[in-house]
Motif scaffolding. Structure first.
Motif, PDB file in Angstrom:
ATOM      1  N   LEU A  19       0.707  -1.277  -0.047  1.00  0.00           N
ATOM      2  CA  LEU A  19      -0.079  -0.073  -0.064  1.00  0.00           C
ATOM      3  C   LEU A  19       1.005   1.056  -0.141  1.00  0.00           C
ATOM      4  N   ASP A  20       0.403   2.389  -0.364  1.00  0.00           N
ATOM      5  CA  ASP A  20       1.253   3.659  -0.114  1.00  0.00           C
ATOM      6  C   ASP A  20       0.151   4.334   1.149  1.00  0.00           C
ATOM      7  N   LEU A  21       0.972   4.363   2.429  1.00  0.00           N
ATOM      8  CA  LEU A  21       0.063   4.741   3.479  1.00  0.00           C
ATOM      9  C   LEU A  21       1.075   6.309   3.907  1.00  0.00           C
ATOM     10  N   ASN A  22       1.908   6.595   2.982  1.00  0.00           N
ATOM     11  CA  ASN A  22       3.101   7.577   3.298  1.00  0.00           C
ATOM     12  C   ASN A  22       1.969   8.963   3.605  1.00  0.00           C
ATOM     13  N   SER A  23       2.013   9.507   4.759  1.00  0.00           N
ATOM     14  CA  SER A  23       1.186  10.513   5.077  1.00  0.00           C
ATOM     15  C   SER A  23       1.984  11.437   5.961  1.00  0.00           C
ATOM     16  N   ARG A  34      -6.769  10.554   2.577  1.00  0.00           N
ATOM     17  CA  ARG A  34      -7.498   9.787   1.591  1.00  0.00           C
ATOM     18  C   ARG A  34      -6.959   8.533   1.416  1.00  0.00           C
ATOM     19  N   ARG A  35      -5.534   8.593   1.341  1.00  0.00           N
ATOM     20  CA  ARG A  35      -4.710   7.163   1.038  1.00  0.00           C
ATOM     21  C   ARG A  35      -5.316   6.143   1.993  1.00  0.00           C
ATOM     22  N   PHE A  36      -5.758   6.291   3.439  1.00  0.00           N
ATOM     23  CA  PHE A  36      -6.230   5.120   4.199  1.00  0.00           C
ATOM     24  C   PHE A  36      -7.560   4.760   3.674  1.00  0.00           C
ATOM     25  N   ALA A  57       4.088  -1.199   3.703  1.00  0.00           N
ATOM     26  CA  ALA A  57       4.048   0.190   3.164  1.00  0.00           C
ATOM     27  C   ALA A  57       5.316   0.890   3.788  1.00  0.00           C
ATOM     28  N   HIS A  58       5.445   2.142   3.241  1.00  0.00           N
ATOM     29  CA  HIS A  58       6.663   3.107   3.740  1.00  0.00           C
ATOM     30  C   HIS A  58       6.052   4.244   4.084  1.00  0.00           C
ATOM     31  N   GLN A  59       6.850   5.015   5.099  1.00  0.00           N
ATOM     32  CA  GLN A  59       6.480   6.420   5.835  1.00  0.00           C
ATOM     33  C   GLN A  59       7.815   7.067   5.863  1.00  0.00           C
ATOM     34  N   GLY A  60       7.820   8.142   5.141  1.00  0.00           N
ATOM     35  CA  GLY A  60       8.873   9.192   5.073  1.00  0.00           C
ATOM     36  C   GLY A  60      10.128   8.530   4.506  1.00  0.00           C
ATOM     37  N   ARG A  61      11.134   9.482   4.546  1.00  0.00           N
ATOM     38  CA  ARG A  61      12.485   9.120   4.047  1.00  0.00           C
ATOM     39  C   ARG A  61      13.443   8.810   5.172  1.00  0.00           C
ATOM     40  N   PRO A  62      14.525   7.947   5.291  1.00  0.00           N
ATOM     41  CA  PRO A  62      15.253   7.911   6.335  1.00  0.00           C
ATOM     42  C   PRO A  62      15.991   9.275   6.732  1.00  0.00           C
ATOM     43  N   THR A 114       8.656  -0.375   5.260  1.00  0.00           N
ATOM     44  CA  THR A 114       9.652  -0.922   4.607  1.00  0.00           C
ATOM     45  C   THR A 114      10.993  -0.212   4.276  1.00  0.00           C
ATOM     46  N   ARG A 115      10.765   1.075   4.755  1.00  0.00           N
ATOM     47  CA  ARG A 115      12.372   1.589   4.318  1.00  0.00           C
ATOM     48  C   ARG A 115      12.981   1.579   5.640  1.00  0.00           C
ATOM     49  N   MET A 116      12.637   1.065   6.697  1.00  0.00           N
ATOM     50  CA  MET A 116      13.631   0.345   7.644  1.00  0.00           C
ATOM     51  C   MET A 116      14.454  -0.687   7.260  1.00  0.00           C
ATOM     52  N   TYR A 150      -0.245   2.555  -6.142  1.00  0.00           N
ATOM     53  CA  TYR A 150      -0.094   3.429  -7.467  1.00  0.00           C
ATOM     54  C   TYR A 150       0.730   4.677  -7.403  1.00  0.00           C
ATOM     55  N   SER A 151       0.394   5.398  -6.075  1.00  0.00           N
ATOM     56  CA  SER A 151       0.994   6.746  -5.689  1.00  0.00           C
ATOM     57  C   SER A 151       2.628   6.599  -5.352  1.00  0.00           C
ATOM     58  N   ALA A 152       3.172   5.529  -5.215  1.00  0.00           N
ATOM     59  CA  ALA A 152       4.468   5.190  -4.985  1.00  0.00           C
ATOM     60  C   ALA A 152       5.215   4.425  -6.064  1.00  0.00           C
ATOM     61  N   ALA A 153       4.296   3.936  -7.247  1.00  0.00           N
ATOM     62  CA  ALA A 153       4.928   3.098  -8.248  1.00  0.00           C
ATOM     63  C   ALA A 153       5.981   3.676  -9.318  1.00  0.00           C
ATOM     64  N   HIS A 154       6.278   5.165  -9.231  1.00  0.00           N
ATOM     65  CA  HIS A 154       7.500   5.626  -9.731  1.00  0.00           C
ATOM     66  C   HIS A 154       8.825   5.185  -9.246  1.00  0.00           C
ATOM     67  N   ARG A 155       8.776   4.848  -8.096  1.00  0.00           N
ATOM     68  CA  ARG A 155      10.144   4.088  -7.350  1.00  0.00           C
ATOM     69  C   ARG A 155      10.385   2.943  -7.619  1.00  0.00           C
ATOM     70  N   SER A 156      11.529   2.504  -8.106  1.00  0.00           N
ATOM     71  CA  SER A 156      11.871   1.407  -8.361  1.00  0.00           C
ATOM     72  C   SER A 156      12.560   0.719  -7.143  1.00  0.00           C
ATOM     73  N   ILE A 379      -4.864  10.121  -5.638  1.00  0.00           N
ATOM     74  CA  ILE A 379      -4.120  10.319  -4.324  1.00  0.00           C
ATOM     75  C   ILE A 379      -2.540  10.268  -4.604  1.00  0.00           C
ATOM     76  N   ALA A 380      -2.174  10.466  -5.949  1.00  0.00           N
ATOM     77  CA  ALA A 380      -0.870  10.590  -6.311  1.00  0.00           C
ATOM     78  C   ALA A 380      -0.607  12.011  -6.633  1.00  0.00           C
ATOM     79  N   GLY A 381       1.001  12.303  -6.424  1.00  0.00           N
ATOM     80  CA  GLY A 381       1.476  13.403  -6.794  1.00  0.00           C
ATOM     81  C   GLY A 381       2.571  13.372  -7.801  1.00  0.00           C
ATOM     82  N   GLY A 382       3.596  12.653  -7.384  1.00  0.00           N
ATOM     83  CA  GLY A 382       4.630  12.566  -8.443  1.00  0.00           C
ATOM     84  C   GLY A 382       4.247  11.439  -9.575  1.00  0.00           C
ATOM     85  N   ALA A 383       3.435  10.416  -9.358  1.00  0.00           N
ATOM     86  CA  ALA A 383       3.091   9.308 -10.223  1.00  0.00           C
ATOM     87  C   ALA A 383       2.140   9.935 -11.047  1.00  0.00           C
TER      88      ALA A 383
END
Ligand SMILES: Nc1ncnc2c1ncn2[C@@H]1O[C@H](COP(=O)(O)OP(=O)(O)O)[C@@H](O)[C@H]1O
Ligand SMILES: O=C(OP(=O)(O)O)[C@H](O)COP(=O)(O)O
Length: 402
Positions: A19-23, A34-36, A57-62, A114-116, A150-156, A379-383
């Motif tokens: 999921l993309d729960l990045n909030s 909305r993502r939830f 899911a991920h949240q934020g960036r390290p 996941t980013r941990m 979908y909203s994180a799908a631009h990240r490989s 609910i996507a920005g970059g994507a």
């Protein structure tokens, strides 16, 4: 549809779902959004279908303030799904595997951010990500992988591209609807006029959209910071940074020539604001016709009401309207006239519409409009911007493989 969906999933599967729960996180508190609500539909369908449902899911960036555990997210997902959601503070270690293995049919478990896990980042080819210990350890515990992010799908990243190479892969409901709506401007033929409202802060977004969709779109209605840069290229004394601002100068240097040639080549398709709004000496909204601006003495924070009156009938005569970026600083009620004006016009017609961009779509609930009056609120920005500009999304591409 070019990928398998939940309709193709066999029964009683052990399903790993991205999921993309990045909030937004305020003072350590994860903010519901909305993502939830959207992802809850996919999660509920899977749980009620009798599958064992494990969420990633991920949240934020390290390093960032919003790089936090997903423990709070589990509670918010549970509220939206209407079912208990277990949480384990582990991504793929023994604790995570134990929790996954002890799940019963119809139960839901959320794994840690996941980013941990070091191997989630950086961006690498799907084959490289599929080969990580993270993916190789988790994948054997599942029958299927569902990507709903979908909203994180631009990240490989590993959780977005790796599992699809190791497990039968399916698109979740959010992935399906976002993909279909956001790609529609590039893939669908519309009978009538297609209009694109473009604003926001990033000139390059607007330029890329015009370059990619110039032949599909009849009219571009401009506003926001990007619109002011186009007004400046058209010879108006606006779009300058005053003391303490850094919206315009760098963007002007970097994009001036491109904007000028777009105005040359596509001038007939591009509608610019005829008036702008500013904060007057009484802290109230003031408006001025662009033609009467002779001095660069103040920032402009919205398009004016005459501009909205000109944009309104164009929207009402359109078969399809796409929105990317706000026409003004709508978070301040005094400068919401442009953004709310175009959104209201869209909501009152039965045209096909897509509103995207994290910020712009927030104006819908902020000003009491009903999401149901729009075709699709992304609910996507970059994507979303990548979909509009025709760039492939790594996480979608791997779903298309057999
Ligand atoms: N004239 C303006 N001055 C300052 N901010 C503006 C102006 N016009 C638009 N904005 C801001 O642009 C933001 C949206 O920009 P952007 O991030 O490009 O779009 P989105 O988030 O919708 O993709 C809004 O939050 C709005 O406040
Ligand atoms: O919120 C997201 O993207 P967005 O800010 O473009 O909407 C996604 O979760 C991607 O997050 P990232 O930009 O940290 O990779």
């Amino acid at each position: 549809m070019t990928f398998k969906t939940l309709d193709d999933l066999e029964s009683e599967q052990r399903v790993l779902v991205r999921l993309d729960l990045n909030s937004p996180v305020e003072d350590g508190a994860v903010q519901d959004n909305r993502r939830f609500d959207r992802h809850a539909e996919t999660v509920r369908e899977l749980a009620e279908g009798g599958h064992r449902v494990v969420l990633m899911a991920h949240q934020g960036r390290p390093g960032g303030d919003d790089f936090v555990s997903l423990e709070q997210h589990a509670g918010i997902v549970a509220d939206h799904v209407g079912k208990d959601v277990k949480f384990v503070a582990d991504t793929y270690g023994d604790e995570a595997i134990d929790a996954i293995e002890s799940l019963d049919a119809g139960e839901i478990l959320l794994l840690e951010n996941t980013r941990m896990c070091d191997e989630e980042l950086p961006e690498e080819d799907p084959e490289v990500k599929a080969d990580t210990e993270f993916v190789q350890t988790l994948a054997p515990h599942f029958d299927a992988y569902v990507n709903d992010a979908y909203s994180a799908a631009h990240r490989s990243h590993a959780s977005l591209v790796g599992f699809a190479l190791e497990l039968p892969a399916y698109a979740g409901r959010v992935m399906e609807t976002e993909y279909e709506a956001n790609s529609s401007i590039a893939t669908r033929e519309f009978d009538g006029q297609v209009t694109m409202v473009v604003g926001g802060t990033k000139a390059t977004d607007v330029i890329d959209v015009m370059n990619n969709l110039g032949d599909k779109v009849d009219q571009f209605l401009l506003g926001g910071i990007a619109g002011e840069l186009f007004l400046r290229a058209a010879g108006n004394d606006v779009g300058f940074d005053l003391e303490g601002m850094d919206f315009f100068d760098d963007q002007w240097e970097a994009n001036r020539e491109t904007i000028e040639s777009l105005l040359d080549e596509r001038g007939d398709q591009i509608k610019l604001a005829v008036d702008l709004a500013y904060e007057d000496e009484n802290d109230e909204r003031g408006e001025i016709a662009v033609a009467n601006i002779t001095e660069k003495d103040r920032p402009y924070l919205d398009v004016g009401s005459t501009t909205v009156d000109e944009y309104d009938p164009i929207i009402r005569d359109s078969e399809a309207v796409f929105v990317k970026g706000a026409l003004g600083l709508f978070e301040d009620e005094r400068f919401a006239v442009g953004t709310v004006g175009v959104l209201q016009a869209i909501s009152e017609t039965d045209c096909f519409s897509v509103v995207g961009g994290g910020d712009t779509s927030r104006a819908i609930e902020m000003y009491g409009m009903d999401e149901a009056d729009f075709g699709h609120v992304s609910i996507a920005g970059g994507a979303y911007i990548r979909a509009l500009t025709g760039a492939p999304l790594a996480g979608v591409e791997v779903l298309k493989q057999d």
